[in-house]
Design an enzyme around this catalytic site. Structure first.
Site, PDB file in Angstrom:
ATOM      1  NE  ARG A  88      -1.929  -1.223   3.839  1.00  0.00           N
ATOM      2  CZ  ARG A  88      -2.089  -3.119   4.195  1.00  0.00           C
ATOM      3  NH1 ARG A  88      -2.806  -3.220   3.695  1.00  0.00           N
ATOM      4  NH2 ARG A  88      -1.337  -3.130   4.456  1.00  0.00           N
ATOM      5  CB  ILE A  89       3.574   2.342   1.439  1.00  0.00           C
ATOM      6  CG1 ILE A  89       2.491   2.438   3.383  1.00  0.00           C
ATOM      7  CG2 ILE A  89       3.997   3.816   2.394  1.00  0.00           C
ATOM      8  CD1 ILE A  89       3.270   2.486   4.694  1.00  0.00           C
ATOM      9  NE  ARG A 135       8.807  -1.591  11.908  1.00  0.00           N
ATOM     10  CZ  ARG A 135       8.020  -0.634  11.574  1.00  0.00           C
ATOM     11  NH1 ARG A 135       8.015   0.979  11.185  1.00  0.00           N
ATOM     12  NH2 ARG A 135       6.792  -0.311  12.321  1.00  0.00           N
ATOM     13  CD  GLU A 181      13.813   3.597  14.434  1.00  0.00           C
ATOM     14  OE1 GLU A 181      12.595   3.950  15.333  1.00  0.00           O
ATOM     15  OE2 GLU A 181      13.690   3.959  13.228  1.00  0.00           O
ATOM     16  CG  HIS A 192       9.736   5.142  13.028  1.00  0.00           C
ATOM     17  ND1 HIS A 192      10.310   4.508  13.509  1.00  0.00           N
ATOM     18  CD2 HIS A 192       8.840   5.428  12.788  1.00  0.00           C
ATOM     19  CE1 HIS A 192       9.505   3.482  13.215  1.00  0.00           C
ATOM     20  NE2 HIS A 192       8.547   4.516  12.563  1.00  0.00           N
ATOM     21  N   GLY A 211       6.791   9.157   9.493  1.00  0.00           N
ATOM     22  CA  GLY A 211       6.222   8.242   8.580  1.00  0.00           C
ATOM     23  C   GLY A 211       4.990   8.480   9.466  1.00  0.00           C
TER      24      GLY A 211
END
Ligand code: 8YV
Length: 299
Positions: A142-143, A219, A247, A265, A267
């Site tokens: 989807r992304i 990721r 992270e 991070h 998004g």
């Protein structure tokens, strides 16, 4: 249903929860039936603390930090938040693409530091053309598909790599090695699984063209981060990075480099998208409470 959340999630949907406690995970809790713990690793050690647990409602589409097999073995269901964050994440990936290719952060620094017009600034300060260049998408879910739609608006040639091929005009399949060597920009949109860990290996990074850009909003562990740092330090490629292996730690070597744009991070980090994600989490919790089918169970 007693919900333990390590933080209140943003947006109005949260208020529909009646029996929720905001607290860290710090000891055994016999009463907790559902857990909302953004960013926390959920494994056997954590599950041992919650003998009555029925649901882990993950705040995000990626759930690599949840040991789904361990949950399943105990009859604990897991949900995620697919669909609602595709546009925001693709927007950020495209923003990193533009920022890196057009050297936005360097330009901003130059203006703020008062050095615009100094001899250094008169030296060539040139970015790379985005319109008409070639984008390689790793993971056309989807992304990744949302990223492809954005690229079309910039008249980019779009290559993609994933396990299953799609038959869509304007999208060209490539084996991953070929995609790495044929694209001006490679953008990573695959989920992190044992199979995809380290997918963008040192050998594959070496296939990137001189001057190419890697964008990662998926990721950190999809990429060999040490190898990426080496390539960036050599100055051969550039990168726009929203995600990292450990992270919130970021390799220190990146801080001094002009050819990398770094974000924390974010998004899915818009008011609208984070609210929509909260709605999905809450809808799953309420469905579990009523004994109805979950909206977005993983698998
Ligand atoms: C984070 C994400 O989960 O959806 C994902 O997979 O990486 C993000 O949306 C979000 O920042 C909440 O932790």
């Amino acid at each position: 249903m007693r919900v333990l959340a390590t933080q209140r999630l943003p947006g109005p949907a949260w208020d529909a929860l009646r029996d929720v406690e905001i607290a860290p995970i710090d000891g055994r809790r016999d009463d907790v039936e559902a857990l909302v713990a953004p960013g926390e690793r959920i494994d056997d050690a954590v599950l041992d603390l919650f003998p009555s647990l029925r649901l882990v409602a993950n705040y995000g589409v990626g759930y690599d930090q949840v040991d789904v097999a361990a949950c399943r073995a105990r009859g604990v269901e897991v949900t995620n938040t697919p669909g609602v964050l595709d546009a925001a994440t693709a927007d950020l990936a495209f923003a990193l693409l533009l920022a890196t290719r057009r050297r936005l952060v360097e330009g901003d620094d130059l203006v703020r530091s008062g050095n615009w017009g100094t001899s250094w600034a008169q030296a060539p300060f040139l970015g790379r053309e985005v319109t008409g260049s070639t984008l390689g998408i790793v993971g056309l879910g989807r992304i990744g598909s949302a990223m492809a739609r954005r690229a079309r608006g910039f008249e980019m040639r779009v290559l993609y790599h994933q396990r299953t091929r799609v038959d869509e005009p304007g999208l060209e399949y490539r084996a991953l090695d070929e995609l790495m060597s044929d694209a001006d920009v490679v953008s990573v949109h695959a989920p992190l699984t044992p199979e995809t860990k380290g997918l963008i290996s040192r050998e594959r990074l070496a296939l990137l063209r001189d001057g190419a850009t890697l964008v990662n909003t998926a990721r950190g562990a999809l990429v060999d981060e040490d190898a990426l740092v080496d390539e960036l330090m050599s100055g051969r490629i550039s990168a726009g990075l929203d995600v990292f292996v450990h992270e919130p730690a970021v390799p220190h070597a990146l801080f001094g480099l002009a050819n990398v744009v770094l974000t924390p991070h974010i998004g899915s980090g818009t008011v609208e998208t984070r609210s929509a994600m909260t709605q999905v989490v809450v809808d799953n919790l309420l469905a579990a409470e009523r004994g109805e089918p979950l909206l977005t169970p993983v698998n």
